[in-house]
Design a protein around this motif. Structure first.
Motif, PDB file in Angstrom:
ATOM      1  N   GLU A 223       0.839  -1.192   0.000  1.00  0.00           N
ATOM      2  CA  GLU A 223       0.000   0.000   0.000  1.00  0.00           C
ATOM      3  C   GLU A 223       0.874   1.241   0.000  1.00  0.00           C
ATOM      4  OE1 GLU A 223      -0.915   1.014   4.709  1.00  0.00           O
ATOM      5  OE2 GLU A 223      -2.546   0.266   3.447  1.00  0.00           O
ATOM      6  N   GLY A 224       0.359   2.302  -0.624  1.00  0.00           N
ATOM      7  CA  GLY A 224       1.101   3.546  -0.687  1.00  0.00           C
ATOM      8  C   GLY A 224       0.795   4.447   0.491  1.00  0.00           C
ATOM      9  N   LEU A 225       1.452   5.589   0.505  1.00  0.00           N
ATOM     10  CA  LEU A 225       1.283   6.516   1.619  1.00  0.00           C
ATOM     11  C   LEU A 225      -0.111   7.121   1.646  1.00  0.00           C
ATOM     12  CD1 LEU A 225       4.776   8.223   1.351  1.00  0.00           C
ATOM     13  CD2 LEU A 225       4.022   6.636   3.112  1.00  0.00           C
ATOM     14  N   PHE A 226      -0.743   7.280   0.463  1.00  0.00           N
ATOM     15  CA  PHE A 226      -2.120   7.767   0.432  1.00  0.00           C
ATOM     16  C   PHE A 226      -3.033   6.800   1.185  1.00  0.00           C
ATOM     17  CE2 PHE A 226      -1.078  10.977  -2.673  1.00  0.00           C
ATOM     18  CZ  PHE A 226      -2.110  11.895  -2.577  1.00  0.00           C
ATOM     19  N   GLN A 227      -2.862   5.489   0.919  1.00  0.00           N
ATOM     20  CA  GLN A 227      -3.700   4.501   1.596  1.00  0.00           C
ATOM     21  C   GLN A 227      -3.358   4.438   3.087  1.00  0.00           C
ATOM     22  OE1 GLN A 227      -2.131   4.164  -1.374  1.00  0.00           O
ATOM     23  NE2 GLN A 227      -2.911   2.414  -2.543  1.00  0.00           N
ATOM     24  N   ALA A 228      -2.069   4.599   3.420  1.00  0.00           N
ATOM     25  CA  ALA A 228      -1.666   4.558   4.830  1.00  0.00           C
ATOM     26  C   ALA A 228      -2.275   5.714   5.619  1.00  0.00           C
ATOM     27  CB  ALA A 228      -0.142   4.598   4.940  1.00  0.00           C
ATOM     28  N   ALA A 229      -2.536   6.832   4.936  1.00  0.00           N
ATOM     29  CA  ALA A 229      -3.112   8.010   5.606  1.00  0.00           C
ATOM     30  C   ALA A 229      -4.634   8.013   5.538  1.00  0.00           C
ATOM     31  CB  ALA A 229      -2.558   9.284   4.968  1.00  0.00           C
ATOM     32  N   GLU A 230      -5.248   6.918   5.150  1.00  0.00           N
ATOM     33  CA  GLU A 230      -6.703   6.834   5.031  1.00  0.00           C
ATOM     34  C   GLU A 230      -7.385   7.286   6.318  1.00  0.00           C
ATOM     35  OE1 GLU A 230     -10.295   5.869   3.043  1.00  0.00           O
ATOM     36  OE2 GLU A 230      -8.253   5.995   2.281  1.00  0.00           O
ATOM     37  N   GLY A 231      -8.276   8.249   6.190  1.00  0.00           N
ATOM     38  CA  GLY A 231      -8.980   8.773   7.355  1.00  0.00           C
ATOM     39  C   GLY A 231      -8.167   9.750   8.176  1.00  0.00           C
ATOM     40  N   GLY A 232      -6.920  10.008   7.751  1.00  0.00           N
ATOM     41  CA  GLY A 232      -6.053  10.910   8.493  1.00  0.00           C
ATOM     42  C   GLY A 232      -5.490  12.005   7.605  1.00  0.00           C
ATOM     43  N   THR A 233      -4.215  12.284   7.774  1.00  0.00           N
ATOM     44  CA  THR A 233      -3.565  13.386   7.067  1.00  0.00           C
ATOM     45  C   THR A 233      -2.275  12.907   6.424  1.00  0.00           C
ATOM     46  OG1 THR A 233      -4.456  15.005   8.643  1.00  0.00           O
ATOM     47  CG2 THR A 233      -2.565  15.701   7.325  1.00  0.00           C
ATOM     48  N   LEU A 234      -2.058  13.303   5.172  1.00  0.00           N
ATOM     49  CA  LEU A 234      -0.806  13.021   4.469  1.00  0.00           C
ATOM     50  C   LEU A 234      -0.030  14.326   4.350  1.00  0.00           C
ATOM     51  CD1 LEU A 234       1.086  11.164   2.886  1.00  0.00           C
ATOM     52  CD2 LEU A 234      -0.269  11.626   0.836  1.00  0.00           C
ATOM     53  N   PHE A 235       1.161  14.347   4.946  1.00  0.00           N
ATOM     54  CA  PHE A 235       2.000  15.552   4.925  1.00  0.00           C
ATOM     55  C   PHE A 235       3.133  15.359   3.926  1.00  0.00           C
ATOM     56  CE2 PHE A 235       5.677  17.912   6.946  1.00  0.00           C
ATOM     57  CZ  PHE A 235       5.272  19.162   6.487  1.00  0.00           C
ATOM     58  N   LEU A 236       3.105  16.142   2.859  1.00  0.00           N
ATOM     59  CA  LEU A 236       4.112  16.071   1.803  1.00  0.00           C
ATOM     60  C   LEU A 236       5.131  17.184   2.034  1.00  0.00           C
ATOM     61  CD1 LEU A 236       1.665  15.552  -1.206  1.00  0.00           C
ATOM     62  CD2 LEU A 236       3.001  13.784  -0.022  1.00  0.00           C
ATOM     63  N   ASP A 237       6.203  16.849   2.744  1.00  0.00           N
ATOM     64  CA  ASP A 237       7.237  17.835   3.023  1.00  0.00           C
ATOM     65  C   ASP A 237       8.154  17.980   1.812  1.00  0.00           C
ATOM     66  OD1 ASP A 237       8.646  19.709   4.414  1.00  0.00           O
ATOM     67  OD2 ASP A 237       9.673  18.288   5.734  1.00  0.00           O
ATOM     68  N   GLU A 238       8.632  19.187   1.581  1.00  0.00           N
ATOM     69  CA  GLU A 238       9.480  19.507   0.427  1.00  0.00           C
ATOM     70  C   GLU A 238       8.846  18.997  -0.867  1.00  0.00           C
ATOM     71  OE1 GLU A 238      11.548  21.653   0.688  1.00  0.00           O
ATOM     72  OE2 GLU A 238      12.006  21.665   2.815  1.00  0.00           O
ATOM     73  N   VAL A 239       7.576  19.350  -1.058  1.00  0.00           N
ATOM     74  CA  VAL A 239       6.821  18.887  -2.222  1.00  0.00           C
ATOM     75  C   VAL A 239       7.436  19.394  -3.522  1.00  0.00           C
ATOM     76  CG1 VAL A 239       5.208  20.835  -2.213  1.00  0.00           C
ATOM     77  CG2 VAL A 239       4.446  18.615  -3.086  1.00  0.00           C
ATOM     78  N   ALA A 240       8.215  20.467  -3.472  1.00  0.00           N
ATOM     79  CA  ALA A 240       8.847  21.012  -4.680  1.00  0.00           C
ATOM     80  C   ALA A 240       9.864  20.046  -5.269  1.00  0.00           C
ATOM     81  CB  ALA A 240       9.517  22.346  -4.373  1.00  0.00           C
ATOM     82  N   ASP A 241      10.309  19.065  -4.479  1.00  0.00           N
ATOM     83  CA  ASP A 241      11.302  18.107  -4.967  1.00  0.00           C
ATOM     84  C   ASP A 241      10.692  16.967  -5.772  1.00  0.00           C
ATOM     85  OD1 ASP A 241      13.457  19.462  -3.913  1.00  0.00           O
ATOM     86  OD2 ASP A 241      13.382  18.423  -1.999  1.00  0.00           O
ATOM     87  N   LEU A 242       9.358  16.893  -5.856  1.00  0.00           N
ATOM     88  CA  LEU A 242       8.733  15.831  -6.644  1.00  0.00           C
ATOM     89  C   LEU A 242       9.057  16.007  -8.127  1.00  0.00           C
ATOM     90  CD1 LEU A 242       5.126  15.407  -5.172  1.00  0.00           C
ATOM     91  CD2 LEU A 242       6.993  13.742  -5.094  1.00  0.00           C
TER      92      LEU A 242
END
Length: 448
Positions: A223-242
């Protein structure tokens, strides 16, 4: 607690029936309206715990209703039902004050979770106060920090994507954790990821998951991080590096609230609030073609700027006291430490390019090197202190500002490298930057 009561606004009778039945199964009483005017009359006459409204109504826009609710019923969470793929209207609604949005055709699973989150606000109302999280709490008595606390409490009450800006070391992840902890998703997981630390070829798998056999090394479903954060919050730090290809897929995941794991045939719905952060100027990144403008528009629905330590130096004594408390707990062989008046004055004058993180490093080093219990200015080994000892008065001297700041940056990098035994990856993490950024700075400053 009394039975929850929702106001549902849509000009399609079958949609109203579907939503009313779904809410009824959640033990939520529903009152329906088919126009903005009818909805306003209901709002003026009764009390509601949630409002669901369509975007296009016969006598106006759902955004008109959102603005009316924000002005006249500020504690009422309102969610927008948007046409498929019309993310612009969803963003506009959330900027106007909407709690969240749900796209058509309505996914009942996502709708139930949205309603559940909104109703949790009712049980949280009146709780007030700041909570402690794993990263601590936001310290400071200055007006700047008080304003950040107020904004965090406000942002916690809706589900709009938040983009946190600020220099490295200003506490962007702590702010994200506080938004999560004070909101209706606090019982869900807070999943943090540093986008710059993921190898480019694994970004899609890390974010969205993969199926067994989808690529070499995929020996099992993951499972990916989106699924791991199900019902919660996904924090994408330093999103500019994607990387740009990953930005396209992230855009779709935010718009559709669905992800497709690598190697999967079907998309799966995901329910995670997105909070992102970067110390870079994303507007500049967009102008140079390194960040997608449409993705920036999606993640930057609400912006929260964390102030640098230079902007609230009056909080340094309180921060220092808390840092010394932590050091004393971790190193019981050392007694309690204090700062001499001249040391406090030196800290107040220091520009702190690394902000609170740099303050922690300075005090940890001073504690280790100081023989007594009182830390003097000379024990801090601040760049301008060393420069002054060499006869250089810092920014007020004839030294160009760029050279002066470069020397501060050099000292901060050398200190991090020394503390990590010249492990560049560890030093980059300590400085709050990517390894690529550190390499660039090392080359620029001529550090071998």
């Amino acid at each position: 607690m009394n039975k929850a009561h929702a106001l549902v606004v849509d000009d399609e009778a079958d949609i109203l029936d579907l939503l009313k039945i779904t809410l009824g199964r959640m033990d939520v009483q529903a009152t329906t309206a088919m126009t903005v005017d009818e909805a306003r009359r209901h709002l003026d006459m009764g009390r509601f715990d949630l409002c669901l409204t369509d975007m296009n109504l016969p006598d106006g826009s759902g955004i008109d209703l959102v603005r009316y609710i924000v002005e006249h019923c500020p504690d009422l969470p309102v969610a927008m039902i948007t046409a498929h793929g019309n993310m612009e209207s969803a963003v506009a609604a959330m900027k106007a004050g909407a709690f969240d949005f749900v796209p058509k055709p309505v996914d009942l699973q996502l709708l139930r979770r949205l309603v559940g989150s909104a109703l949790k606000l009712r049980s949280q109302s009146g709780a007030g106060g700041e909570v402690n999280v794993a990263g601590g709490r936001l310290l400071g008595d200055s007006a700047k920090i008080e304003e950040i606390r107020r904004l965090i409490a406000k942002l916690a009450r809706n589900q709009a994507p938040v983009f946190i800006t600020g220099e490295s070391g200003t506490g962007k992840e702590l702010a994200a954790r506080l938004i999560h902890a004070q909101g209706p998703r606090c019982e869900g997981d807070f999943v943090a990821v540093n986008c710059g630390a993921i190898p480019q070829e694994l970004v899609e798998s890390e974010l969205f998951g993969h199926k067994k056999g989808s690529f070499t090394g995929a020996v099992a479903d993951k499972e990916g991080l989106f699924q791991a954060a199900e019902g919660g919050t996904l924090f994408l730090d330093e999103v500019a590096d994607l990387p740009l290809p990953a930005q396209v897929k992230l855009l779709r995941a935010i718009q559709e609230k669905r992800v497709r794991p690598v190697g999967a045939q079907q998309e799966v719905p995901v329910d995670a609030r997105i909070i992102s952060a970067s110390h870079r100027d994303l507007t500049e990144e967009v102008e140079h073609g390194r960040f997608r403008q449409d993705l920036f528009y999606r993640i930057n629905v609400i912006e929260l700027r964390m102030p640098s330590l230079r902007e609230h130096p009056q909080d340094i004594p309180l921060l220092a006291a808390r840092i010394f408390d932590r050091i004393a707990r971790e190193h019981t062989e050392r007694g309690p430490m204090k700062l001499a008046d001249e040391a406090l004055e030196a800290l107040a004058q220091h520009p702190f390019p690394g902000n609170v993180r740099e303050l922690e490093n300075v005090l940890e080093r001073a504690t280790a090197l100081c023989d007594g219990a009182i830390i003097g200015a000379h024990d801090l080994y601040l760049p301008q202190t060393e420069a002054a000892a060499a006869g250089d008065t810092g920014p007020d001297s004839a030294v160009p500002l760029e050279n002066y700041l470069g020397e501060i940056e050099r000292q901060a990098i050398l200190k991090a490298l020394d503390e990590t035994r010249w492990n560049r990856t560890a030093a980059a993490k300590k400085l709050g930057m990517t390894l690529r950024s550190l390499r660039y700075r090392l080359a620029k400053l001529g550090i071998e």
